[in-house]
Scaffold this motif. Structure first.
Motif, PDB file in Angstrom:
ATOM      1  N   LEU A   3      -6.045   5.653   4.644  1.00  0.00           N
ATOM      2  CA  LEU A   3      -7.047   5.742   3.486  1.00  0.00           C
ATOM      3  C   LEU A   3      -8.107   4.938   3.599  1.00  0.00           C
ATOM      4  O   LEU A   3      -7.935   3.773   4.134  1.00  0.00           O
ATOM      5  N   PRO A   4      -9.087   5.278   2.859  1.00  0.00           N
ATOM      6  CA  PRO A   4     -10.361   4.460   3.080  1.00  0.00           C
ATOM      7  C   PRO A   4     -10.349   3.406   2.105  1.00  0.00           C
ATOM      8  O   PRO A   4     -10.085   3.483   0.739  1.00  0.00           O
ATOM      9  N   LYS A   5     -10.006   2.055   2.713  1.00  0.00           N
ATOM     10  CA  LYS A   5      -9.851   0.815   1.752  1.00  0.00           C
ATOM     11  C   LYS A   5     -10.743  -0.114   2.195  1.00  0.00           C
ATOM     12  O   LYS A   5     -11.161  -0.134   3.264  1.00  0.00           O
ATOM     13  N   HIS A  22      -4.010  -2.607   2.813  1.00  0.00           N
ATOM     14  CA  HIS A  22      -5.078  -3.455   2.779  1.00  0.00           C
ATOM     15  C   HIS A  22      -5.116  -4.782   3.857  1.00  0.00           C
ATOM     16  O   HIS A  22      -5.953  -5.081   4.318  1.00  0.00           O
ATOM     17  N   TYR A  37     -10.174   0.766  -3.063  1.00  0.00           N
ATOM     18  CA  TYR A  37     -10.677   2.211  -2.118  1.00  0.00           C
ATOM     19  C   TYR A  37     -12.049   2.325  -2.208  1.00  0.00           C
ATOM     20  O   TYR A  37     -12.664   1.714  -3.502  1.00  0.00           O
ATOM     21  N   TYR A  38     -12.641   3.082  -1.302  1.00  0.00           N
ATOM     22  CA  TYR A  38     -14.016   3.479  -1.324  1.00  0.00           C
ATOM     23  C   TYR A  38     -14.388   4.888  -1.053  1.00  0.00           C
ATOM     24  O   TYR A  38     -13.548   5.460  -0.404  1.00  0.00           O
ATOM     25  N   ARG A  51     -10.403   1.420  -8.211  1.00  0.00           N
ATOM     26  CA  ARG A  51      -8.945   1.075  -8.076  1.00  0.00           C
ATOM     27  C   ARG A  51      -8.812  -0.290  -7.510  1.00  0.00           C
ATOM     28  O   ARG A  51      -9.508  -1.263  -7.732  1.00  0.00           O
ATOM     29  N   SER A  53      -6.004  -2.947  -4.982  1.00  0.00           N
ATOM     30  CA  SER A  53      -4.915  -3.291  -3.643  1.00  0.00           C
ATOM     31  C   SER A  53      -3.776  -3.356  -4.413  1.00  0.00           C
ATOM     32  O   SER A  53      -3.571  -4.188  -5.421  1.00  0.00           O
TER      33      SER A  53
END
Length: 102
Positions: A3-5, A22, A37-38, A51, A53
């Motif tokens: 996921l985009p983190k 993360h 997240y981004y 959000r 981590s």
């Protein structure tokens, strides 16, 4: 599942990527002070952060004066959205000094 983190470190580094956890964004010796997240919004030139981590919690922006951002993201404004009904959005690019690194 990746996921985009993103994370931020005590040394002020902002790291983001498609990862499972993360902690996969950490480098040896890093001390993480939060993440989330981004989403890249190229229409408005923003990196929307939100959000938190599971391992490191919400970013602790108050511990930083300067954020070191990868130079690939020069020109994009960073905004952290709390979305909790209590906090206003944190305009990272306005509240912190931004330095770019390669």
């Amino acid at each position: 599942m990746t996921l985009p983190k993103f994370i931020i470190t005590m040394d002020g580094y902002f790291r983001l990527g498609m990862v499972n956890q993360h902690m996969h964004l950490l480098k040896p010796g890093d001390q993480c002070i939060g993440g989330g997240y981004y989403f890249l919004d190229f229409v408005s030139n923003h990196i929307i952060l939100d959000r938190e981590s599971y391992d490191f919690g919400r970013p602790k922006w108050h511990l930083l004066d300067t954020l070191k951002v990868p130079s690939a993201y020069r020109g994009l404004q960073l905004i952290y959205k709390y979305d909790d009904g209590y906090h206003d959005d944190f305009l990272v690019s306005e509240k912190l000094r931004i330095e770019y690194y390669d």
